[in-house]
Write a protein that holds these residues in place. Structure first.
Motif, mmCIF file in Angstrom:
data_model
loop_
_atom_site.group_PDB
_atom_site.id
_atom_site.type_symbol
_atom_site.label_atom_id
_atom_site.label_comp_id
_atom_site.label_asym_id
_atom_site.label_seq_id
_atom_site.Cartn_x
_atom_site.Cartn_y
_atom_site.Cartn_z
ATOM 1 N N MET A 153 0.813 -1.215 0.000
ATOM 2 C CA MET A 153 0.000 0.000 0.000
ATOM 3 C C MET A 153 0.849 1.269 0.000
ATOM 4 S SD MET A 153 -2.968 -1.084 -0.369
ATOM 5 C CE MET A 153 -4.035 0.321 -0.095
ATOM 6 N N GLU A 154 2.011 1.217 0.620
ATOM 7 C CA GLU A 154 2.862 2.409 0.753
ATOM 8 C C GLU A 154 3.531 2.786 -0.565
ATOM 9 O OE1 GLU A 154 3.898 4.665 3.224
ATOM 10 O OE2 GLU A 154 1.975 4.048 4.091
ATOM 11 N N SER A 155 4.374 1.887 -1.047
ATOM 12 C CA SER A 155 5.124 2.225 -2.252
ATOM 13 C C SER A 155 5.225 1.047 -3.211
ATOM 14 C CB SER A 155 6.522 2.713 -1.881
ATOM 15 O OG SER A 155 7.159 1.721 -1.126
ATOM 16 N N GLY A 156 4.274 0.121 -3.097
ATOM 17 C CA GLY A 156 4.279 -1.011 -4.023
ATOM 18 C C GLY A 156 3.862 -0.574 -5.414
ATOM 19 N N ASN A 157 4.118 -1.426 -6.373
ATOM 20 C CA ASN A 157 3.701 -1.141 -7.745
ATOM 21 C C ASN A 157 2.715 -2.230 -8.166
ATOM 22 O OD1 ASN A 157 3.397 -0.804 -10.482
ATOM 23 N ND2 ASN A 157 5.544 -0.266 -10.820
ATOM 24 N N PRO A 158 1.445 -1.873 -8.422
ATOM 25 C CA PRO A 158 0.448 -2.898 -8.732
ATOM 26 C C PRO A 158 0.737 -3.663 -10.023
ATOM 27 C CG PRO A 158 -0.436 -0.711 -9.164
ATOM 28 C CD PRO A 158 0.875 -0.523 -8.468
ATOM 29 N N TYR A 159 1.613 -3.096 -10.866
ATOM 30 C CA TYR A 159 1.929 -3.772 -12.131
ATOM 31 C C TYR A 159 2.844 -4.979 -11.906
ATOM 32 C CZ TYR A 159 -0.111 0.358 -14.251
ATOM 33 O OH TYR A 159 -0.979 1.349 -14.608
ATOM 34 N N GLY A 160 3.713 -4.870 -10.902
ATOM 35 C CA GLY A 160 4.648 -5.957 -10.630
ATOM 36 C C GLY A 160 5.816 -5.438 -9.818
ATOM 37 N N GLY A 161 6.607 -6.343 -9.264
ATOM 38 C CA GLY A 161 7.762 -5.962 -8.446
ATOM 39 C C GLY A 161 8.650 -4.971 -9.187
ATOM 40 N N SER A 162 9.008 -3.902 -8.495
ATOM 41 C CA SER A 162 9.760 -2.816 -9.134
ATOM 42 C C SER A 162 10.763 -2.244 -8.147
ATOM 43 C CB SER A 162 8.823 -1.673 -9.550
ATOM 44 O OG SER A 162 7.860 -2.142 -10.464
ATOM 45 N N PHE A 163 11.910 -1.812 -8.674
ATOM 46 C CA PHE A 163 12.898 -1.141 -7.824
ATOM 47 C C PHE A 163 13.542 -0.005 -8.596
ATOM 48 C CE2 PHE A 163 17.313 -0.852 -6.125
ATOM 49 C CZ PHE A 163 16.960 -0.252 -4.924
ATOM 50 N N VAL A 164 13.709 1.115 -7.904
ATOM 51 C CA VAL A 164 14.425 2.249 -8.493
ATOM 52 C C VAL A 164 15.833 2.238 -7.909
ATOM 53 C CG1 VAL A 164 14.512 4.749 -8.770
ATOM 54 C CG2 VAL A 164 12.301 3.568 -8.765
ATOM 55 N N SER A 165 16.787 1.883 -8.729
ATOM 56 C CA SER A 165 18.171 1.708 -8.293
ATOM 57 C C SER A 165 18.945 3.010 -8.478
ATOM 58 C CB SER A 165 18.809 0.581 -9.115
ATOM 59 O OG SER A 165 20.191 0.497 -8.862
ATOM 60 N N ARG A 166 18.881 3.864 -7.455
ATOM 61 C CA ARG A 166 19.616 5.128 -7.539
ATOM 62 C C ARG A 166 21.104 4.840 -7.376
ATOM 63 N NH1 ARG A 166 18.030 8.194 -10.380
ATOM 64 N NH2 ARG A 166 19.082 9.966 -9.412
ATOM 65 N N LYS A 167 21.911 5.403 -8.250
ATOM 66 C CA LYS A 167 23.369 5.225 -8.209
ATOM 67 C C LYS A 167 23.750 3.741 -8.106
ATOM 68 C CE LYS A 167 24.090 9.775 -6.291
ATOM 69 N NZ LYS A 167 24.285 10.575 -5.124
ATOM 70 N N SER A 168 23.037 2.921 -8.822
ATOM 71 C CA SER A 168 23.324 1.475 -8.906
ATOM 72 C C SER A 168 23.113 0.732 -7.595
ATOM 73 C CB SER A 168 24.765 1.234 -9.395
ATOM 74 O OG SER A 168 24.973 1.865 -10.615
ATOM 75 N N ALA A 169 22.305 1.289 -6.697
ATOM 76 C CA ALA A 169 22.043 0.598 -5.423
ATOM 77 C C ALA A 169 21.361 -0.737 -5.670
ATOM 78 C CB ALA A 169 21.153 1.470 -4.544
ATOM 79 N N ALA A 170 21.678 -1.707 -4.804
ATOM 80 C CA ALA A 170 21.021 -3.018 -4.885
ATOM 81 C C ALA A 170 19.601 -2.909 -4.334
ATOM 82 C CB ALA A 170 21.823 -4.028 -4.075
ATOM 83 N N PRO A 171 18.694 -3.785 -4.774
ATOM 84 C CA PRO A 171 17.295 -3.730 -4.310
ATOM 85 C C PRO A 171 17.201 -3.721 -2.781
ATOM 86 C CG PRO A 171 17.496 -5.278 -6.108
ATOM 87 C CD PRO A 171 18.890 -4.840 -5.784
ATOM 88 N N ASP A 172 16.372 -2.819 -2.262
ATOM 89 C CA ASP A 172 16.216 -2.711 -0.806
ATOM 90 C C ASP A 172 15.180 -3.716 -0.301
ATOM 91 O OD1 ASP A 172 13.775 -1.627 -1.549
ATOM 92 O OD2 ASP A 172 14.386 0.440 -1.159
#
Ligand SMILES: Cc1cc2nc3c(=O)[nH]c(=O)nc-3n(C[C@H](O)[C@H](O)[C@H](O)COP(=O)(O)O)c2cc1C
Length: 218
Positions: free
Chosen positions: A173-192
């Protein structure tokens, strides 16, 4: 697509095995999507699925890979011995496809693999499989949804049943993506943890929906 009409086999989901079979097929150049694939697989396995996690083959020329140290390191050191095959797709009841976002769509390496499924498509072997998609990008508005939707187009053509993540769990509900698992990798960060948990939930959901349609015992 050429070479004749698609033949429906009537029942690609055999239902003759005890646990839903989930194939997690992905491309990853620097490990982000691979981490998401593993999380999705973990969720599926916890939910009782038999799981295969397979990257597709790397097809980029060495000179392109050599220009990116992280890419070269992943190619040399990734933990996967086996790459995805058509047999993995045929084996699976549910299929999760993952790719980094590349110019707003999936990576060519994944598409190249998917473009070899014409034979399975023609025999109707992918009809009624459950399909879901996930991605990682480097910017929030850099094409996460367009990548997932582009992957879903493949499922439509196969006659598969698309399983969106939706807001099916409070975690999303907070920051999920209803389309599917998603991650924004800022500066090549690994998935949190948040992104990995969303992928676990996607694996759980894919398994649950697959089980419902396959009709196998828990
Ligand atoms: C050729 C190329 C194109 C990319 N295109 C996009 C893009 O359209 N939008 C975006 O946000 N990130 C883009 N990225 C960034 C990747 O999607 C991002 O780094 C991703 O997390 C990499 O996943 P991986 O570690 O599994 O390879 C691009 C990266 C490359 C190398």
């Amino acid at each position: 697509m050429t070479g004749g009409d698609q033949v429906s086999s009537g029942n690609p989901i055999s239902g003759d095995h005890l646990a839903p079979r989930i194939a997690v097929v992905f491309y990853s150049a620097t490990g982000n999507v691979a981490a998401m694939a593993e999380a999705l697989a973990e969720g599926a396995a916890k939910e009782g699925a038999q799981v295969r996690v397979r990257p597709v083959a790397e097809l980029a020329p060495a000179e392109a890979i050599d220009r990116n140290l992280r890419w070269r390191a992943w190619v040399e050191d990734n933990p996967y011995d086996e790459t995805a095959t058509l047999a993995d797709l045929e084996w699976a009841d549910g299929i999760a496809l993952g790719s980094p976002t590349r110019f707003g769509g999936p990576a060519g390496q994944l598409k190249e693999f998917l473009d070899t499924t014409g034979g399975l498509w023609m025999q109707g072997k992918l009809v009624d499989k459950l399909g879901t998609a996930f991605t990682s990008a480097s910017t929030r508005h850099g094409g996460l949804e367009s990548t997932i939707l582009a992957i879903n187009n493949i499922f439509y053509h196969w006659g598969s049943i698309v399983v969106p993540l939706g807001y099916t769990d409070p975690h999303l509900m907070e920051s999920g993506n209803p389309y599917g698992g998603s991650f924004v990798s800022r500066k090549s960060a690994a998935p949190d943890d948040e992104a990995l948990q969303a992928c676990r939930l996607q694996g759980v959901r894919l398994t649950q929906v697959t089980r419902r349609l396959v009709g196998t015992p828990t």
